[in-house]
Design a protein around this motif. Structure first.
Motif, PDB file in Angstrom:
ATOM      1  N   PRO A 319       0.252  -1.303  -0.151  1.00 25.27           N
ATOM      2  CA  PRO A 319       0.162  -0.100   1.079  1.00 25.27           C
ATOM      3  C   PRO A 319       0.513   1.218   0.177  1.00 25.27           C
ATOM      4  N   GLY A 320       0.553   2.034  -0.450  1.00 22.09           N
ATOM      5  CA  GLY A 320       0.683   3.791  -0.813  1.00 22.09           C
ATOM      6  C   GLY A 320       2.453   3.874  -1.519  1.00 22.09           C
ATOM      7  N   ARG A 321       3.175   4.658  -1.172  1.00 22.00           N
ATOM      8  CA  ARG A 321       3.954   4.952  -2.366  1.00 22.00           C
ATOM      9  C   ARG A 321       4.906   4.132  -2.814  1.00 22.00           C
ATOM     10  N   LEU A 322       4.877   3.326  -1.857  1.00 18.60           N
ATOM     11  CA  LEU A 322       6.310   2.007  -2.075  1.00 18.60           C
ATOM     12  C   LEU A 322       5.950   1.409  -3.549  1.00 18.60           C
ATOM     13  N   GLY A 323       4.634   0.847  -2.887  1.00 17.57           N
ATOM     14  CA  GLY A 323       3.880   0.241  -4.385  1.00 17.57           C
ATOM     15  C   GLY A 323       3.860   0.686  -5.078  1.00 17.57           C
ATOM     16  N   ASP A 324       4.037   2.060  -5.478  1.00 19.41           N
ATOM     17  CA  ASP A 324       3.611   2.997  -7.175  1.00 19.41           C
ATOM     18  C   ASP A 324       4.686   2.885  -7.414  1.00 19.41           C
ATOM     19  N   ALA A 325       6.246   3.241  -6.144  1.00 21.46           N
ATOM     20  CA  ALA A 325       7.304   2.923  -6.538  1.00 21.46           C
ATOM     21  C   ALA A 325       7.783   1.560  -8.120  1.00 21.46           C
ATOM     22  N   VAL A 326       7.494   0.443  -6.551  1.00 20.39           N
ATOM     23  CA  VAL A 326       7.730  -1.223  -7.527  1.00 20.39           C
ATOM     24  C   VAL A 326       6.661  -0.577  -8.660  1.00 20.39           C
ATOM     25  N   GLY A 327       5.859  -0.476  -8.482  1.00 18.24           N
ATOM     26  CA  GLY A 327       5.529  -0.601 -10.020  1.00 18.24           C
ATOM     27  C   GLY A 327       6.040   0.077 -11.258  1.00 18.24           C
ATOM     28  N   VAL A 328       5.978   1.621 -10.834  1.00 20.26           N
ATOM     29  CA  VAL A 328       6.886   1.763 -12.154  1.00 20.26           C
ATOM     30  C   VAL A 328       8.269   1.454 -12.285  1.00 20.26           C
ATOM     31  N   TRP A 329       8.804   1.399 -11.104  1.00 12.60           N
ATOM     32  CA  TRP A 329      10.146   0.638 -11.548  1.00 12.60           C
ATOM     33  C   TRP A 329      10.184  -0.512 -12.216  1.00 12.60           C
ATOM     34  N   GLN A 330       9.443  -1.121 -12.184  1.00 11.22           N
ATOM     35  CA  GLN A 330       9.401  -2.664 -13.262  1.00 11.22           C
ATOM     36  C   GLN A 330       9.069  -2.564 -14.210  1.00 11.22           C
ATOM     37  N   GLY A 331       9.224  -0.783 -15.436  1.00 10.66           N
ATOM     38  CA  GLY A 331       8.638  -0.966 -16.008  1.00 10.66           C
ATOM     39  C   GLY A 331       9.855  -0.631 -16.775  1.00 10.66           C
ATOM     40  N   LEU A 332      10.679  -0.005 -16.072  1.00  8.01           N
ATOM     41  CA  LEU A 332      12.086   0.853 -15.729  1.00  8.01           C
ATOM     42  C   LEU A 332      13.008   0.162 -16.634  1.00  8.01           C
ATOM     43  N   PRO A 333      14.098   0.506 -17.897  1.00  3.69           N
ATOM     44  CA  PRO A 333      14.967  -0.441 -18.471  1.00  3.69           C
ATOM     45  C   PRO A 333      15.657  -0.818 -17.212  1.00  3.69           C
ATOM     46  N   ASP A 334      16.427  -0.224 -16.327  1.00  2.94           N
ATOM     47  CA  ASP A 334      17.273  -0.927 -15.026  1.00  2.94           C
ATOM     48  C   ASP A 334      16.714  -1.972 -13.980  1.00  2.94           C
ATOM     49  N   HIS A 335      15.921  -2.296 -14.784  1.00  5.96           N
ATOM     50  CA  HIS A 335      15.068  -2.847 -13.646  1.00  5.96           C
ATOM     51  C   HIS A 335      15.332  -4.157 -14.097  1.00  5.96           C
ATOM     52  N   THR A 336      15.835  -5.516 -14.141  1.00  9.87           N
ATOM     53  CA  THR A 336      16.352  -6.319 -14.604  1.00  9.87           C
ATOM     54  C   THR A 336      17.653  -6.301 -13.945  1.00  9.87           C
ATOM     55  N   VAL A 337      18.152  -5.376 -14.358  1.00 13.65           N
ATOM     56  CA  VAL A 337      20.152  -5.376 -13.954  1.00 13.65           C
ATOM     57  C   VAL A 337      20.324  -5.207 -12.764  1.00 13.65           C
ATOM     58  N   ALA A 338      19.412  -4.506 -11.685  1.00  6.39           N
ATOM     59  CA  ALA A 338      19.481  -3.714 -10.427  1.00  6.39           C
ATOM     60  C   ALA A 338      18.567  -5.683 -10.194  1.00  6.39           C
ATOM     61  N   MET A 339      17.821  -5.997 -10.608  1.00  9.34           N
ATOM     62  CA  MET A 339      17.191  -7.306 -10.186  1.00  9.34           C
ATOM     63  C   MET A 339      18.340  -8.400  -9.766  1.00  9.34           C
ATOM     64  N   VAL A 340      19.092  -8.139 -10.290  1.00  8.61           N
ATOM     65  CA  VAL A 340      20.298  -9.069 -10.701  1.00  8.61           C
ATOM     66  C   VAL A 340      21.128  -8.852  -9.607  1.00  8.61           C
TER      67      VAL A 340
END
Length: 760
Positions: A319-340
């Motif tokens: 809930p709140g800003r953290l969830g919004d941040a993760v949702g937007v971040w998952q669509g950014l190009p550097d998301h996969t690199v950071a997850m690894v």
């Protein structure tokens, strides 16, 4: 390899709890670092995307209508210039909500600073009253295409035909007017123009502003806004949340590495004979090191994978800003690199720390070295003998003596346990500071609860009388705020007149004194940094074509406008400009008065002639940080449990050699148990006390440094109450005692044969 796996399986069965805590702590640490990365991406990328797609202007200049803005295109470093759009300040009402807006006469969709339509369309030539709202303004007004906006006192209405994102500073109630794009025919009473500059080199923004103001003339430039200010405002509290998560995540990672290092060291000391047997049957030092290394890397890898799965699968549902941040971040190009990269980096760090500790196991000789009959420094100290002579309980004296006999090892254990406890106290200080913004806002630069802006139908006296009569209003402070050019003409600041000399505004001061005399003022940290001045200096600024010279006598805690505010009394500004009159009023309420109730009552009493807004509290955007702090404390508690389990195991193993002697002198199993519990409790007490003493100045420095960098200024940090700190130290000590009771009881009831075998 089969022998290695059998050893690892046997060790896992013996230390199930420790393995679980290591995996859970790694999960929390990696999740914190991933969320911090998401918040950083969420804070920067959406604004950057809008700025790039809209071909945003790096500088916006608000000028008089007479300004020769066409001369700006010839300046060096200016790539393109927008048209000079007519602007009008107005108040609009939609669904009972009022907002101050800037009507901008835009004949067609611009190429520089182009609004990105998210709903509706751009006004057609036949839609004279059609307007497009900036998205945050639309959310505040609960407006959507097809709604009507009313301009109170004018009889005019505007039709919303579209909603758009913009890279310009966004709407803030009582702080920043909202953007409304309209056809030029809708701007009926223009008060000036606005022009945007797109630069070839964004790093030269200050120089470009200086040149533009010089060419146009300082007298016709009212306000300057830059892309850096818009970006900082858009990032807002998301960047702060990311910094908090990142800081605590890295601190927890270091604490976890040290805890694993201590756990392996304790385990090696307890399995010296077993390791010697492994080497005697053919294990090489590298194989022994590999046993411990692979085992703990597997725990860390399990926790890291769990963190990645949880963040990817459930992060957007927070809930709140953290969830919004993760949702937007998952669509950014550097998301996969950071997850690894983030989990791999955490596992490699824990693996490196594990390897350092496991290297000691590889150095154990294949022939067991007999244990010394006397522990170095193990004799009773004079203080311990004196305490026994005073007939203090032997269990307490011997437990304290055991805890602090081996000073290097004890100090290392206390240091490892103190680190997670220190981070907990820092987290509690952050919680206390946020809570103080809500419970004691007057101490942190927010003495007023409501901001009121009257329309032209009410003069100053009528507005003051109306506000003063309202039940619940304790004081009314008239004010005016104008944009002023700083020396060098590279930026504008907020020059604010609040209160009068007879009824001064109660500024929250961190340095200096109140502005009581003529030409005296207090300034925010952001302004002091911008002008490179200190308390006691004189500063010169320009309002239109009028210079204003003020003596800074104090530094106020200033939450608004990134601290780029200089405040004096209304009388001082009136002396320089006799035609100046209050444009807003700050209301301080009686204790216990509800701001929302008072605001509703004022709006009803004034029959729509007052625009009433609650004063924005910077802590309102940090409400999600409370949940973050709770989660971080839980992760740190797991790390503390790992270290405590290692300390308890080491204390029990070292006490095995004394077990027969203690029974021989007549101590009962209960007293022997009390010795171990006391030793563990003393270690935990020393760690908690050390952590508290070190954390208080550290947290004060960290929070004030953040306040300084944000422009609010140092002086906002508030430590936890002494009672809370006492409860924290007590809980840590009693928790350690409770955790050590069961294993200490089992050890004190061991059979004599087992004890002789352990001592041999």
């Amino acid at each position: 390899m089969r022998a290695t796996l059998r050893w690892a399986h046997s060790d896992l069965r013996t230390h199930r709890g420790e393995a679980l805590f290591i995996a859970l702590a790694t999960t929390g640490i990696v999740a914190s670092l991933l969320l911090a990365t998401a918040l950083f991406g969420y804070a920067t990328n959406p604004w950057q995307r809008v700025f790039t797609q809209s071909n945003g202007a790096h500088v916006w200049l608000h000028t008089a209508r007479s300004a020769e803005t066409e001369r700006l295109a010839a300046l060096d470093g200016v790539e393109s210039v927008t048209d000079a759009y007519l602007i009008e300040s107005a108040t609009v009402v939609s669904r009972g909500t009022r907002a101050t807006v800037e009507l901008r006469g835009t004949p067609s969709l611009p190429t520089v600073g182009r609004p990105l339509l998210t709903a509706g369309h751009w006004p057609a030539a036949g839609e004279a009253d059609g307007v497009v709202l900036e998205s945050r303004l639309a959310r505040a007004l609960l407006a959507e295409p097809g709604d009507m906006l009313v301009l109170p006192g004018t009889g005019r209405t505007l039709s919303v035909v579209g909603i758009a994102d913009s890279a310009e500073p966004r709407y803030g109630p009582g702080e920043q007017p909202g953007l409304v794009w309209a056809l030029p025919s809708a701007v009926r009473e223009p008060g000036g123009r606005v022009v945007g500059l797109r630069l070839t080199d964004p790093d030269d923004t200050d120089y470009a502003v200086q040149r533009a103001v010089t060419v146009l003339g300082a007298g016709v430039v009212g306000e300057v806004s830059t892309w850096q200010q818009a970006r900082a405002e858009a990032q807002g509290d998301n960047r702060l949340l990311g910094q908090v998560l990142g800081l605590f995540g890295l601190g927890a990672l270091i604490a976890a590495g040290l805890a694993v290092h201590g756990a392996i060291g304790t385990r090696i000391r307890g399995h010296l004979r077993d390791i010697s047997v492994l080497k005697a049957i053919g294990f090489t030092p590298a194989q022994v090191v590999r046993i411990f290394l692979l085992q703990h890397v597997a725990y860390a890898l399990l926790g890291a994978v769990a963190a990645v799965v949880l963040t990817e699968g459930l992060g957007a549902r927070i809930p709140g800003r953290l969830g919004d941040a993760v949702g937007v971040w998952q669509g950014l190009p550097d998301h996969t690199v950071a997850m690894v990269a983030v989990p791999v980096g955490a596992v490699l760090f824990i693996g490196a720390v594990t390897g350092l500790a496991a290297w000691r196991a590889g150095r154990v000789p294949p022939v067991p070295v007999p244990r010394p009959t006397a522990v170095p420094g193990g004799g009773l100290t004079a203080a311990a003998r004196r305490a026994l002579g005073l007939r203090l309980p032997p269990a307490l004296v011997l437990g304290w003596h055991r805890a602090f006999t081996r000073r290097p090892r004890t100090f290392a254990m206390v240091g490892r346990l103190a680190l997670p406890l220190l981070l907990m106290v820092v987290a509690m200080s952050a919680w206390t500071t946020i809570d103080r913004f809500h419970s004691r806002p007057e101490e942190l630069g927010l003495p007023a609860a409501l901001t009121v802006r009257p329309d032209s139908a009410l003069d100053d006296r009528e507005a003051r009388d109306l506000l003063a009569r309202e039940p619940g209003v304790a004081a009314v402070y008239p004010g005016v705020e104008v944009a002023a050019l700083v020396p060098g003409q590279t930026a504008t600041i907020a020059l604010r007149g609040l209160g009068t000399r007879e009824a001064p505004y109660p500024f929250a001061l961190a340095e200096g004194r109140r502005a009581n005399g003529p030409d005296e003022a207090v300034a925010g940290q952001g302004l002091l940094d911008l002008l490179d001045v200190t308390v006691g200096d004189w500063v010169r600024m320009t309002v239109g074509d009028q210079p204003q010279i003020l003596h800074i006598v104090g530094r106020s805690i200033e939450p608004e406008n990134a601290g780029r505010v200089i405040s004096t009394s209304l009388d001082t500004l009136h002396e320089n400009d006799p035609n100046l009159s209050p444009t807003f009023y700050q209301l301080r309420l009686d204790p216990g008065a509800d701001p929302r109730h008072v605001a509703t009552a004022l709006s009803a009493t004034a029959h729509g002639h007052l625009d009433v807004h609650p004063v924005t509290n910077p802590a309102d955007g940090l409400s999600s940080m409370r949940a973050v702090i709770v989660g971080l404390i839980c992760v740190l508690a797991l790390i503390g449990l790992i270290e405590l389990l290692s300390a308890i195991g080491g204390t029990i193993r070292e006490g095995e050699r004394d077990l027969l002697a203690l029974k021989a002198i007549g101590l009962s199993p209960r007293q022997i148990t009390a010795i171990t519990v006391t030793s563990t409790s003393c270690t935990a007490l020393a760690a908690a006390a050390t952590a508290t003493v070190l954390a208080l100045p550290l947290s004060d420095w960290l929070i004030n440094a953040q306040g300084h960098s944000s422009g609010i200024g140092a002086g906002i940090a508030r430590p936890p109450s002494p009672l809370l700190l006492l409860l924290f130290v007590t809980a840590a000590t009693l928790g350690a005692a409770a955790l050590s009771t069961l294993p200490a009881t089992r050890a004190s009831h061991r059979r004599q044969a087992d004890t002789l075998s352990a001592v041999a």
